[in-house]
Design a protein around this motif. Structure first.
Motif, PDB file in Angstrom:
ATOM      1  N   ALA A 279     -24.534  -5.895 -22.555  1.00 34.41           N
ATOM      2  CA  ALA A 279     -24.801  -7.168 -21.888  1.00 34.41           C
ATOM      3  C   ALA A 279     -25.612  -8.120 -22.768  1.00 34.41           C
ATOM      4  CB  ALA A 279     -25.491  -6.923 -20.559  1.00 34.41           C
ATOM      5  N   CYS A 280     -25.062  -8.427 -23.926  1.00 33.51           N
ATOM      6  CA  CYS A 280     -25.661  -9.441 -24.810  1.00 33.51           C
ATOM      7  C   CYS A 280     -24.503 -10.127 -25.495  1.00 33.51           C
ATOM      8  CB  CYS A 280     -26.575  -8.780 -25.844  1.00 33.51           C
ATOM      9  SG  CYS A 280     -27.055  -9.901 -27.178  1.00 33.51           S
ATOM     10  N   PHE A 281     -24.521 -11.474 -25.547  1.00 35.69           N
ATOM     11  CA  PHE A 281     -23.345 -12.209 -25.990  1.00 35.69           C
ATOM     12  C   PHE A 281     -23.037 -12.034 -27.474  1.00 35.69           C
ATOM     13  CE2 PHE A 281     -20.443 -15.784 -26.584  1.00 35.69           C
ATOM     14  CZ  PHE A 281     -19.639 -15.640 -25.474  1.00 35.69           C
ATOM     15  N   ASP A 282     -23.980 -11.523 -28.267  1.00 40.39           N
ATOM     16  CA  ASP A 282     -23.675 -11.250 -29.678  1.00 40.39           C
ATOM     17  C   ASP A 282     -22.870  -9.960 -29.849  1.00 40.39           C
ATOM     18  OD1 ASP A 282     -25.160 -13.469 -30.174  1.00 40.39           O
ATOM     19  OD2 ASP A 282     -26.825 -12.451 -31.148  1.00 40.39           O
ATOM     20  N   ASP A 283     -22.588  -9.260 -28.775  1.00 44.00           N
ATOM     21  CA  ASP A 283     -21.883  -7.969 -28.840  1.00 44.00           C
ATOM     22  C   ASP A 283     -22.506  -7.057 -29.899  1.00 44.00           C
ATOM     23  OD1 ASP A 283     -20.215  -8.888 -26.845  1.00 44.00           O
ATOM     24  OD2 ASP A 283     -18.408  -9.012 -28.065  1.00 44.00           O
ATOM     25  N   PRO A 284     -23.834  -6.889 -29.870  1.00 41.53           N
ATOM     26  CA  PRO A 284     -24.468  -6.088 -30.922  1.00 41.53           C
ATOM     27  C   PRO A 284     -24.019  -4.631 -30.856  1.00 41.53           C
ATOM     28  CG  PRO A 284     -26.028  -6.531 -29.156  1.00 41.53           C
ATOM     29  CD  PRO A 284     -24.798  -7.354 -28.861  1.00 41.53           C
ATOM     30  N   GLY A 285     -23.700  -4.079 -32.002  1.00 44.40           N
ATOM     31  CA  GLY A 285     -23.363  -2.663 -32.083  1.00 44.40           C
ATOM     32  C   GLY A 285     -22.121  -2.263 -31.334  1.00 44.40           C
ATOM     33  N   LEU A 286     -21.208  -3.191 -31.103  1.00 47.24           N
ATOM     34  CA  LEU A 286     -20.038  -2.881 -30.275  1.00 47.24           C
ATOM     35  C   LEU A 286     -19.174  -1.789 -30.905  1.00 47.24           C
ATOM     36  CD1 LEU A 286     -18.276  -3.460 -27.826  1.00 47.24           C
ATOM     37  CD2 LEU A 286     -17.302  -5.413 -29.021  1.00 47.24           C
ATOM     38  N   ALA A 287     -18.879  -1.924 -32.195  1.00 46.09           N
ATOM     39  CA  ALA A 287     -18.029  -0.917 -32.845  1.00 46.09           C
ATOM     40  C   ALA A 287     -18.745   0.430 -32.895  1.00 46.09           C
ATOM     41  CB  ALA A 287     -17.645  -1.379 -34.251  1.00 46.09           C
TER      42      ALA A 287
ATOM     43  N   PRO B 117     -14.256   3.471 -22.367  1.00 49.91           N
ATOM     44  CA  PRO B 117     -14.142   2.171 -23.024  1.00 49.91           C
ATOM     45  C   PRO B 117     -15.497   1.456 -23.064  1.00 49.91           C
ATOM     46  CG  PRO B 117     -13.065   2.139 -20.870  1.00 49.91           C
ATOM     47  CD  PRO B 117     -13.464   3.554 -21.120  1.00 49.91           C
ATOM     48  N   VAL B 118     -15.731   0.692 -24.124  1.00 48.74           N
ATOM     49  CA  VAL B 118     -16.963  -0.085 -24.266  1.00 48.74           C
ATOM     50  C   VAL B 118     -16.583  -1.554 -24.364  1.00 48.74           C
ATOM     51  CG1 VAL B 118     -19.090  -0.416 -25.562  1.00 48.74           C
ATOM     52  CG2 VAL B 118     -17.984   1.831 -25.550  1.00 48.74           C
ATOM     53  N   ILE B 119     -17.188  -2.350 -23.498  1.00 47.16           N
ATOM     54  CA  ILE B 119     -16.827  -3.762 -23.413  1.00 47.16           C
ATOM     55  C   ILE B 119     -18.030  -4.595 -23.846  1.00 47.16           C
ATOM     56  CG2 ILE B 119     -15.871  -5.533 -21.892  1.00 47.16           C
ATOM     57  CD1 ILE B 119     -14.151  -3.036 -21.892  1.00 47.16           C
ATOM     58  N   GLY B 120     -17.795  -5.519 -24.775  1.00 48.08           N
ATOM     59  CA  GLY B 120     -18.808  -6.504 -25.126  1.00 48.08           C
ATOM     60  C   GLY B 120     -18.605  -7.752 -24.296  1.00 48.08           C
ATOM     61  N   ILE B 121     -19.692  -8.390 -23.881  1.00 47.63           N
ATOM     62  CA  ILE B 121     -19.486  -9.534 -22.971  1.00 47.63           C
ATOM     63  C   ILE B 121     -18.881 -10.734 -23.684  1.00 47.63           C
ATOM     64  CG2 ILE B 121     -21.299  -8.770 -21.367  1.00 47.63           C
ATOM     65  CD1 ILE B 121     -23.029 -11.098 -22.326  1.00 47.63           C
TER      66      ILE B 121
ATOM     67  N   GLY C 151      -7.165   4.306 -16.962  1.00 54.40           N
ATOM     68  CA  GLY C 151      -7.067   5.514 -17.772  1.00 54.40           C
ATOM     69  C   GLY C 151      -7.171   5.255 -19.272  1.00 54.40           C
ATOM     70  N   PHE C 152      -7.578   4.054 -19.636  1.00 53.55           N
ATOM     71  CA  PHE C 152      -7.699   3.741 -21.062  1.00 53.55           C
ATOM     72  C   PHE C 152      -9.059   4.228 -21.565  1.00 53.55           C
ATOM     73  CE2 PHE C 152      -4.919   0.327 -19.357  1.00 53.55           C
ATOM     74  CZ  PHE C 152      -3.773   0.668 -20.055  1.00 53.55           C
ATOM     75  N   ARG C 153      -9.046   5.005 -22.628  1.00 55.98           N
ATOM     76  CA  ARG C 153     -10.280   5.513 -23.210  1.00 55.98           C
ATOM     77  C   ARG C 153     -10.294   5.195 -24.707  1.00 55.98           C
ATOM     78  NH1 ARG C 153     -12.927   8.367 -19.749  1.00 55.98           N
ATOM     79  NH2 ARG C 153     -14.109   9.678 -21.178  1.00 55.98           N
ATOM     80  N   THR C 154     -11.466   5.176 -25.271  1.00 53.11           N
ATOM     81  CA  THR C 154     -11.588   4.840 -26.689  1.00 53.11           C
ATOM     82  C   THR C 154     -10.870   5.876 -27.542  1.00 53.11           C
ATOM     83  OG1 THR C 154     -13.702   3.800 -26.213  1.00 53.11           O
ATOM     84  CG2 THR C 154     -13.252   4.355 -28.502  1.00 53.11           C
ATOM     85  N   SER C 155     -10.065   5.395 -28.460  1.00 57.75           N
ATOM     86  CA  SER C 155      -9.342   6.304 -29.358  1.00 57.75           C
ATOM     87  C   SER C 155     -10.333   7.089 -30.212  1.00 57.75           C
ATOM     88  CB  SER C 155      -8.407   5.497 -30.272  1.00 57.75           C
ATOM     89  OG  SER C 155      -7.760   6.364 -31.178  1.00 57.75           O
TER      90      SER C 155
ATOM     91  N   ALA D 219      -5.532  -2.841 -26.466  1.00 55.22           N
ATOM     92  CA  ALA D 219      -5.465  -2.133 -27.746  1.00 55.22           C
ATOM     93  C   ALA D 219      -6.660  -2.469 -28.634  1.00 55.22           C
ATOM     94  CB  ALA D 219      -4.159  -2.460 -28.467  1.00 55.22           C
ATOM     95  N   VAL D 220      -7.013  -3.757 -28.712  1.00 55.85           N
ATOM     96  CA  VAL D 220      -8.124  -4.120 -29.596  1.00 55.85           C
ATOM     97  C   VAL D 220      -9.473  -3.697 -28.999  1.00 55.85           C
ATOM     98  CG1 VAL D 220      -6.860  -6.042 -30.632  1.00 55.85           C
ATOM     99  CG2 VAL D 220      -8.388  -6.478 -28.691  1.00 55.85           C
ATOM    100  N   THR D 221      -9.472  -3.286 -27.755  1.00 55.86           N
ATOM    101  CA  THR D 221     -10.710  -2.814 -27.129  1.00 55.86           C
ATOM    102  C   THR D 221     -10.901  -1.318 -27.336  1.00 55.86           C
ATOM    103  OG1 THR D 221     -10.531  -4.567 -25.463  1.00 55.86           O
ATOM    104  CG2 THR D 221     -11.971  -2.728 -24.918  1.00 55.86           C
ATOM    105  N   VAL D 222      -9.831  -0.551 -27.347  1.00 59.52           N
ATOM    106  CA  VAL D 222      -9.979   0.907 -27.439  1.00 59.52           C
ATOM    107  C   VAL D 222      -9.605   1.484 -28.800  1.00 59.52           C
ATOM    108  CG1 VAL D 222      -9.606   1.186 -24.963  1.00 59.52           C
ATOM    109  CG2 VAL D 222      -7.665   1.440 -26.529  1.00 59.52           C
ATOM    110  N   ALA D 223      -9.098   0.663 -29.709  1.00 56.24           N
ATOM    111  CA  ALA D 223      -8.680   1.185 -31.011  1.00 56.24           C
ATOM    112  C   ALA D 223      -8.957   0.149 -32.089  1.00 56.24           C
ATOM    113  CB  ALA D 223      -7.190   1.538 -30.990  1.00 56.24           C
ATOM    114  N   THR D 224      -8.945   0.607 -33.352  1.00 56.14           N
ATOM    115  CA  THR D 224      -9.202  -0.336 -34.444  1.00 56.14           C
ATOM    116  C   THR D 224      -7.917  -0.900 -35.039  1.00 56.14           C
ATOM    117  OG1 THR D 224      -9.307   1.470 -36.053  1.00 56.14           O
ATOM    118  CG2 THR D 224     -11.380   0.778 -35.052  1.00 56.14           C
TER     119      THR D 224
END
Lengths: 243, 243, 243, 243, 243, 243
Positions: free
Chosen positions: B75-83, B92-96, B217-221, C104-109
């Motif tokens: 919850a910070c608009f710079d999306d810090p550390g998103l990757a 899944p991880v969402i940046g605002i 059902g989408f999860r981070t690869s 795709a761009v949210t869960v994978a590179t």
């Protein structure tokens, strides 16, 4: 001139190799201050390694800047925390990826990068894009060896590196190779001879650019997004009791 | 579904506001777990604030992921550390910022972002470029107020925000506004009414996308650059005595 | 929430498959209203198929919008008529290509798309570019089967799809696959298990994003290029007799 | 050589103007076959107008191609259905926007486009980007008049057009102007004289390029995405009873 | 109409071939004035060949412009001195690379270029990028033959060209080929028949576009960066004695 | 180290100023060899001035390279003949525009360029794009003074330069200024003090980078498009009698 070279990972033997490459590259009159970050990952192999290394690295840069360092080199090819480092330093801060890319586009028309692990490929591709060199970089390749294996198993590292360099020349049609890891610095001259094209080591490139910017009087701008971090202690008080 | 919302800065009252916006946005059946990072800067106003906030934020995300969080919102608009967060999480991880941009390009043809300080303008421009939306984003504007002043001096914040939104519509020709700071979330509905265009709050956008991805059902690869960080403890041993 | 899912082609059995995927994806409380366009091509395999399908599709969207649909999904991977649909609808309109790319761009590179016919490759490449994801999409691949053959000859379709997915992982180095045809929706879970990476089906992605936007209160902006079409009946009268 | 010029909207008086411009532009030996689309919107002012006009336009192009037209010009600056038209035609198909842009980048270094309504601005910006000319096009401007008002109220149209052209020269620093609507064709010579820079009318540009391509023997490629639409009547039968 | 075709290299037999291609392409009523530059390299194979050829080429263009040439064609695929030529000419100046690219994006969706030497590959890639066609051009390929070998050893040239064209169709998936050297002009029709796709020769494309622009009344803008070079003889005098 | 600095125009007093800036920038141990090109335009103000200056400049670079120059600086902000110079030299060749851009993106987040004449604006914009820095460069501005007027009327030059720099800071929001003409070198320190941001002079930047690359052992790659020009004397003979 004092060039502060910070290895963001905590592996001292890797700092030693980086320091040797920096020493070999420095001009007469320059002093290399090589330093290992404290309490950071043993190697930087991805986004979270980067993130975990940056705070200690920033502290080291801030301290070196106060001690009067002329310029700073971040000796990891992911250029971790480069923008943040520019915020906390007054001298120029050079990332070895950005430096290598700037040299590559000056001495060659097309280059490929060779890094360690496949997981670093998108990291470096995105960096190259951020530096505006996508159209000059044919491909980011990986030898599929961990960073520390470069040192632990040099024979394998050399064989894989040369094979990948030859593939880059043959398949990608490049006229230069960029080494995509600080831990490859000492293989640079050998690889260039074997592969027959310029091979650019980021540590060497960064030390030279650090000297160039420092002696040219270029310092990090402090009026924009690289300004020193604000002191926020009075933010609420200043705004009064309306909050 | 449990949506973990992490405020990377250490200002609890800002987390409260973010939590209220997240609560208002969540679907029935979702639980919002809002959390304030510990020992991080009071606000994120630049690259080094980001860098100093990320390790604690990653620890929080890692812990929440282990506790079974369905998805994470930074919850910070710079999306810090998103990757980096995507590396340490399975959900899944969402940046605002990314969420707001994805919504903006879906409901409007051109948008402008309004953020707090001018020093954040290049930060956000580079993010928008990284998300591939440069051609859709007319301009990143700043009201020239510190993040914490949004809360401390709301009357000034509202006046400046509305003036800037009207300027964006008139001068930039946009059909939507994106709020460029998590601390603006509660001004969203009001601003949309006053300005007469959709105003997109990243907290709301991110909570909705987090639910969408988690329930879809989408999860981070975990096979590429978002794979979990490697365990390096045996890197040297494995390579044997050649090192 | 009522999610209107329009299949722009006229093949009812394909709508059935799309409807099953949408049903499987929807949240409790959502209703899927799947519909087959009338008088349109049997499949969308190129620019003129798209063009011939759009007017009937717009009529269906306009009607559903009036009946109170919360959001609309265009269930064809070419996203035919997406901008036009946003003009005639008040609710958000989601294209399955744009939705899949956003996931795709949210869960994978890095991802590759697998579509049906080679002639669709440039169509999808241009869409991906328009959505700003060119640097994330390694390659658009084709299994070289017509759309309707996916249903008519599923064994061949599965074999070709799996071979292409494995080639994408091996040659393109991707950590996710995007299915480039609405008719592939039911192969998604199977392919993900076999290929070992996240496989993103656009119908599922679009239904989830449609719910997210609708329940988040996001609606199509009506002040810019997505405004309702103008009534031109009085254009000449209003301008008087000077014409 | 027979150049088929199709006006996708249904306003015959606008076709007349387009036909006059085309006649003035044609080479000796060329025949202009100007045609008004049937049952389409009175003007093309946005995405859904485009979509509603394309099927009838494609039918006209297909018929003209069969009658032996040497080339086709789509006389609307949004280039509606351009790719679809290339699928159904064997001769080259020229859009007046693409033609004007190709001429502009040949005779000038920077240009601005002047169109009718503000809602067309993002439409044209996206077209210019698709044609690869974003860096050459300073700005897309609108006089804020409906398409049909150009004809109904020519005095106002002229005044606004000249004011906007002068603003483009002064503020955008351009050395050419592109007219962003087929309905402006007859104002071209006058505006060029008044503004003092080359003014490029897409109808003229497209007729010249159509003649050039046709007489140069260039025809639309039929081996890729511009191949004729497939006959799908046997798709299921060919695949057998497994469907 | 008089079309001035300048071969920037000094090989008269190559001018002859270019002249034959231009004659075959010209419209009735056009006159081709083909000319060989004097004192320039025998072939243009790289940046310095280009640089050494341009001054003599500009003199020829300036003279032809004064003699009343309607338009100019620079008959070398590197488009050497194209912007400079536009400065010194009043008529339109067409480069054969830019012309071929404009035709290719009109009649095909994706193309590859086939040139002579590998060293020309980055030169042409950068040109294609400058013309905004990077996303349309799959690859620039080289047959690895010097320019003059096309003429000296036509059998080898044909065999290599056809092999490369077939590789482009098979591997690059293109629906058109662009010939990347003026010396290939006479192989165009043959190669198109053999390869089964449109093959675009830049000399033909440029002659047709030169006629089109000239007869359309389009002339090089003289108000911006293509204005005639300034007379600087009085720069210091005008500024007075303060220098 | 011997740094060869070539002024491509023929104005000796401008070479003197450039030489003074280079002398001030050089490191101890470096020797500056400043040279004026012979028979070239008095100033470089556009594409044809560039073209007319390059052959003599290349001859000077070739000669200096043979005499053992360590590196070469092309002291004109248009970087005329940069790629060609790299072909004929073995040492690194630095253009002052590319050098200034590389320094600017290292010490600042956003910059604007200030050049002399408006006609140079697109020239420099295209260079900045070619160097990959478009997203970092807010705007290229012109003071609207000829190159030689900088020297002839320094008071006016200073006033206009300062006004433009202040406008860049205020309107463009930049944290650095790049001087867009070699003839502005001596105004750099003064302007930086007055404007309050780093001002980057390309001559200084290029001398420092030339020293850096030369002392770092980086030389121009001779295996790709920067290879020495081919000797073509035997091209026809080698190909035998088949021609």
């Amino acid at each position: 001139m004092r060039i502060h070279v910070i290895n963001p990972n905590s592996t001292a033997s890797m700092t030693d190799q980086i320091a040797r490459a920096a020493e070999a590259a420095r001009s007469e009159g320059s002093v290399i201050e090589a330093e290992t970050a404290t309490g950071t990952p043993a190697s930087i192999e991805g986004y979270s390694d980067e993130a975990m290394a940056v705070p200690a690295m920033l502290a080291a840069i801030r301290a070196a800047d106060k001690r009067g360092a002329s310029a700073h080199v971040i000796a990891c090819f992911d250029d971790p925390g480069l923008a943040a480092a520019r915020e906390v330093a007054s001298g120029p801060v050079i990332g070895i990826c950005q430096a290598a890319v700037q040299v590559a586009v000056t001495v060659a028309t097309r280059f490929s990068v060779i890094t360690t692990l496949p997981r670093s490929v998108p990291v470096i591709e995105d960096l190259v894009a951020h530096y505006g060199a996508t159209s000059r970089c044919r491909r980011v390749r990986a030898v599929d060896l961990p960073v520390l294996a470069l040192e632990a198993d040099p024979a394998t590292a050399r064989a894989k590196l040369l094979a990948e360099a030859r593939a880059a020349i043959r398949e990608d049609g490049v006229d230069a190779i960029v080494l995509g890891c600080a831990g490859m610095a000492e293989l640079c001259a050998w690889l260039s001879r074997e592969a027959g094209v310029p091979v650019i080591d980021g540590v060497t490139a960064a030390v030279k650019l650090a000297e160039a910017l420092a002696s040219g009087g270029f310092r990090t701008s402090k009026t924009g997004a690289y300004a020193y971090p604000r002191d926020k202690s009075s933010d609420r008080l200043a705004s009064g009791s309306t909050g």
